[in-house]
Design an enzyme around this catalytic site. Structure first.
Site, PDB file in Angstrom:
ATOM      1  N   VAL A  63      17.180 -96.623  -0.220  1.00 48.88           N
ATOM      2  CA  VAL A  63      16.715 -95.224  -0.300  1.00 48.88           C
ATOM      3  C   VAL A  63      16.468 -94.757  -1.736  1.00 48.88           C
ATOM      4  CG1 VAL A  63      17.742 -94.518   1.900  1.00 48.88           C
ATOM      5  CG2 VAL A  63      19.075 -94.268  -0.218  1.00 48.88           C
ATOM      6  N   ASN A  89      22.004 -90.498   5.931  1.00 47.70           N
ATOM      7  CA  ASN A  89      23.420 -90.863   6.017  1.00 47.70           C
ATOM      8  C   ASN A  89      23.851 -91.836   4.916  1.00 47.70           C
ATOM      9  OD1 ASN A  89      26.060 -91.586   7.621  1.00 47.70           O
ATOM     10  ND2 ASN A  89      24.973 -93.513   7.320  1.00 47.70           N
ATOM     11  N   SER A 141      29.490 -83.698   2.520  1.00 47.90           N
ATOM     12  CA  SER A 141      30.933 -83.971   2.594  1.00 47.90           C
ATOM     13  C   SER A 141      31.654 -82.685   2.216  1.00 47.90           C
ATOM     14  CB  SER A 141      31.310 -85.069   1.590  1.00 47.90           C
ATOM     15  OG  SER A 141      32.708 -85.098   1.397  1.00 47.90           O
ATOM     16  N   TYR A 154      30.388 -88.021  -6.904  1.00 56.25           N
ATOM     17  CA  TYR A 154      30.248 -87.866  -5.447  1.00 56.25           C
ATOM     18  C   TYR A 154      30.162 -86.375  -5.070  1.00 56.25           C
ATOM     19  CZ  TYR A 154      31.309 -88.740  -0.474  1.00 56.25           C
ATOM     20  OH  TYR A 154      31.268 -88.819   0.906  1.00 56.25           O
ATOM     21  N   ALA A 155      31.049 -85.553  -5.639  1.00 56.19           N
ATOM     22  CA  ALA A 155      31.056 -84.120  -5.321  1.00 56.19           C
ATOM     23  C   ALA A 155      29.735 -83.480  -5.721  1.00 56.19           C
ATOM     24  CB  ALA A 155      32.222 -83.437  -6.043  1.00 56.19           C
ATOM     25  N   ALA A 156      29.242 -83.837  -6.927  1.00 60.80           N
ATOM     26  CA  ALA A 156      27.976 -83.257  -7.395  1.00 60.80           C
ATOM     27  C   ALA A 156      26.822 -83.694  -6.491  1.00 60.80           C
ATOM     28  CB  ALA A 156      27.709 -83.679  -8.842  1.00 60.80           C
ATOM     29  N   SER A 157      26.847 -84.966  -6.064  1.00 58.29           N
ATOM     30  CA  SER A 157      25.756 -85.451  -5.200  1.00 58.29           C
ATOM     31  C   SER A 157      25.766 -84.735  -3.864  1.00 58.29           C
ATOM     32  CB  SER A 157      25.872 -86.970  -4.983  1.00 58.29           C
ATOM     33  OG  SER A 157      26.934 -87.301  -4.106  1.00 58.29           O
ATOM     34  N   LYS A 158      26.951 -84.494  -3.312  1.00 58.54           N
ATOM     35  CA  LYS A 158      27.040 -83.872  -1.984  1.00 58.54           C
ATOM     36  C   LYS A 158      26.745 -82.370  -2.065  1.00 58.54           C
ATOM     37  CE  LYS A 158      28.020 -87.598   0.364  1.00 58.54           C
ATOM     38  NZ  LYS A 158      27.090 -88.141   1.360  1.00 58.54           N
ATOM     39  N   ILE A 187      37.373 -89.016   7.766  1.00 62.76           N
ATOM     40  CA  ILE A 187      36.932 -89.694   8.985  1.00 62.76           C
ATOM     41  C   ILE A 187      37.521 -91.104   9.006  1.00 62.76           C
ATOM     42  CG2 ILE A 187      34.889 -90.421  10.310  1.00 62.76           C
ATOM     43  CD1 ILE A 187      35.144 -87.337   9.882  1.00 62.76           C
TER      44      ILE A 187
HETATM   45  P1  NDP Z   1      29.695 -96.894   4.959  1.00 60.00           P
HETATM   46  O1  NDP Z   1      29.857 -97.446   3.582  1.00 60.00           O
HETATM   47  O2  NDP Z   1      30.524 -97.458   6.068  1.00 60.00           O
HETATM   48  O3  NDP Z   1      28.169 -96.976   5.393  1.00 60.00           O
HETATM   49  C1  NDP Z   1      27.144 -96.571   4.551  1.00 60.00           C
HETATM   50  C2  NDP Z   1      25.919 -97.392   4.868  1.00 60.00           C
HETATM   51  O4  NDP Z   1      24.873 -97.023   3.930  1.00 60.00           O
HETATM   52  C3  NDP Z   1      26.151 -98.891   4.695  1.00 60.00           C
HETATM   53  O5  NDP Z   1      25.555 -99.615   5.743  1.00 60.00           O
HETATM   54  C4  NDP Z   1      25.474 -99.181   3.366  1.00 60.00           C
HETATM   55  O6  NDP Z   1      25.003-100.507   3.257  1.00 60.00           O
HETATM   56  C5  NDP Z   1      24.319 -98.200   3.393  1.00 60.00           C
HETATM   57  N1  NDP Z   1      23.748 -97.975   2.073  1.00 60.00           N
HETATM   58  C6  NDP Z   1      24.385 -97.953   0.875  1.00 60.00           C
HETATM   59  N2  NDP Z   1      23.513 -97.780  -0.117  1.00 60.00           N
HETATM   60  C7  NDP Z   1      22.268 -97.698   0.450  1.00 60.00           C
HETATM   61  C8  NDP Z   1      20.949 -97.539  -0.055  1.00 60.00           C
HETATM   62  N3  NDP Z   1      20.717 -97.455  -1.369  1.00 60.00           N
HETATM   63  N4  NDP Z   1      19.918 -97.511   0.818  1.00 60.00           N
HETATM   64  C9  NDP Z   1      20.128 -97.627   2.153  1.00 60.00           C
HETATM   65  N5  NDP Z   1      21.359 -97.791   2.690  1.00 60.00           N
HETATM   66  C10 NDP Z   1      22.421 -97.827   1.851  1.00 60.00           C
HETATM   67  O7  NDP Z   1      29.921 -95.310   4.817  1.00 60.00           O
HETATM   68  P2  NDP Z   1      30.470 -94.248   5.880  1.00 60.00           P
HETATM   69  O8  NDP Z   1      29.997 -94.568   7.235  1.00 60.00           O
HETATM   70  O9  NDP Z   1      31.926 -94.055   5.642  1.00 60.00           O
HETATM   71  O10 NDP Z   1      29.732 -92.915   5.346  1.00 60.00           O
HETATM   72  C11 NDP Z   1      28.457 -92.506   5.799  1.00 60.00           C
HETATM   73  C12 NDP Z   1      28.118 -91.189   5.144  1.00 60.00           C
HETATM   74  O11 NDP Z   1      29.112 -90.224   5.443  1.00 60.00           O
HETATM   75  C13 NDP Z   1      28.032 -91.262   3.621  1.00 60.00           C
HETATM   76  O12 NDP Z   1      26.989 -90.435   3.172  1.00 60.00           O
HETATM   77  C14 NDP Z   1      29.373 -90.708   3.190  1.00 60.00           C
HETATM   78  O13 NDP Z   1      29.325 -90.158   1.904  1.00 60.00           O
HETATM   79  C15 NDP Z   1      29.603 -89.646   4.253  1.00 60.00           C
HETATM   80  N6  NDP Z   1      31.001 -89.264   4.413  1.00 60.00           N
HETATM   81  C16 NDP Z   1      31.949 -90.183   4.810  1.00 60.00           C
HETATM   82  C17 NDP Z   1      33.273 -89.787   4.982  1.00 60.00           C
HETATM   83  C18 NDP Z   1      34.330 -90.751   5.441  1.00 60.00           C
HETATM   84  O14 NDP Z   1      35.482 -90.338   5.590  1.00 60.00           O
HETATM   85  N7  NDP Z   1      34.016 -92.008   5.684  1.00 60.00           N
HETATM   86  C19 NDP Z   1      33.689 -88.408   4.713  1.00 60.00           C
HETATM   87  C20 NDP Z   1      32.615 -87.538   4.285  1.00 60.00           C
HETATM   88  C21 NDP Z   1      31.325 -87.968   4.154  1.00 60.00           C
HETATM   89  P3  NDP Z   1      25.934-101.629   2.524  1.00 60.00           P
HETATM   90  O15 NDP Z   1      27.304-101.488   3.063  1.00 60.00           O
HETATM   91  O16 NDP Z   1      25.298-102.922   2.865  1.00 60.00           O
HETATM   92  O17 NDP Z   1      25.883-101.314   1.060  1.00 60.00           O
END
Ligand code: NDP
Length: 247
Positions: A63, A89, A141, A154-158, A187
């Protein structure tokens, strides 16, 4: 089924919360594009979606790269015919205290979380404007609402995602495109499973509902925001956090 006939693009949809969102939308009738940096895992999720009787397309898409995102959206239009729903996401963390945070770690997190969200919104907005219809949900987030030591990037990005969501909502409302954000709290994912017990206990004390959320809890909020039931809601942030942050 609430999403029958819709095509949804979920970034970072191969695993974690993104996968739960992709599967939830598919169970509600949507065809899904699983876009991720890791094509192999994206293909596995796409197979599971096909198992539900839906069409699925696995895309290798970073992305942060606008050319890759535009190419991906063109492929979707070619193979699926349209894009009705975008879920931003994909997200990463690279935590450190401000004084120790490197430029590289600041840039990496802002690039994936914020610039990546901008790139995807920009790329889908043209076809959505043309079809006079679209739904955009971006995963923020609660850290973007309240800040957190060790997570300046992370906070600034969100927080940026929330401002970007409000601006998108205002710019695209007249074309029947709604943009909202979901702000999860803690989560149950691989990330939180690794945290020390003591820290988990402390976290729970700050959560009125006294439990961590699940990826399904986040997916349910996303489903609401892309379904017809939320057609009069735009520019909002829904927290899915067991009551941690109350406005
Ligand atoms: P994961 O790390 O489990 O999943 C994130 C996915 O995004 C992975 O498949 C990863 O691929 C992919 N990804 C990373 N970089 C890129 C990129 N440049 N382009 C495309 N895909 C990419 O994260 P979560 O499921 O835990 O989190 C999902 C979202 O929810 C995030 O935005 C996170 O900030 C947000 N969030 C999560 C919380 C939590 O408690 N888990 C709490 C609050 C928000 P790969 O692993 O191969 O790098």
């Amino acid at each position: 089924m609430r999403l029958a006939g819709k095509v949804a693009l979920v970034t970072g949809g191969a695993r974690g919360i993104g996968q739960a969102i992709a599967m939830t939308f598919a169970r509600e009738g949507a065809d899904i594009v699983v876009a991720d940096v890791n094509l192999e895992i994206a293909q596995k999720t796409a197979l599971e979606i096909e198992g539900l009787g839906r069409k699925a397309l696995a895309l290798e898409m970073d992305v942060t790269k606008i050319e890759a995102v535009e190419e991906g959206v063109n492929k979707i239009l070619d193979k699926m015919g349209k894009v009705d729903i975008l879920v931003n996401n994909a997200g990463i963390t690279k935590d450190n205290l401000l004084l120790r945070m490197s430029q590289a770690d600041w840039d990496a997190v802002i690039n994936v979380n914020l610039k990546g969200t901008f790139n995807c919104i920009k790329a889908v907005s043209r076809p959505m404007i043309k079809q006079r219809n679209g739904r955009i949900v971006s995963i923020a987030s609660i850290i973007g609402l309240m800040g957190n030591p060790g997570q300046a990037n992370y906070a600034a990005s969100k927080a940026g995602i929330i401002a970007l969501t409000k601006t998108t909502a205002k710019e695209l409302a007249s074309r029947n495109i709604n943009a909202n954000a979901v702000a999860p709290g803690f989560i149950q994912t691989e990330m939180t499973a690794k945290l020390p017990e003591e820290l988990k206990k402390k976290m729970l004390e700050a959560i009125p509902l006294d439990k961590l959320g699940t990826p399904q809890d986040v997916a349910n909020a996303c489903l609401f925001l892309v379904s017809e039931e939320s057609s009069y809601i735009t520019g909002q942030v829904i927290t899915v956090d067991g009551g941690m942050v109350m406005a």
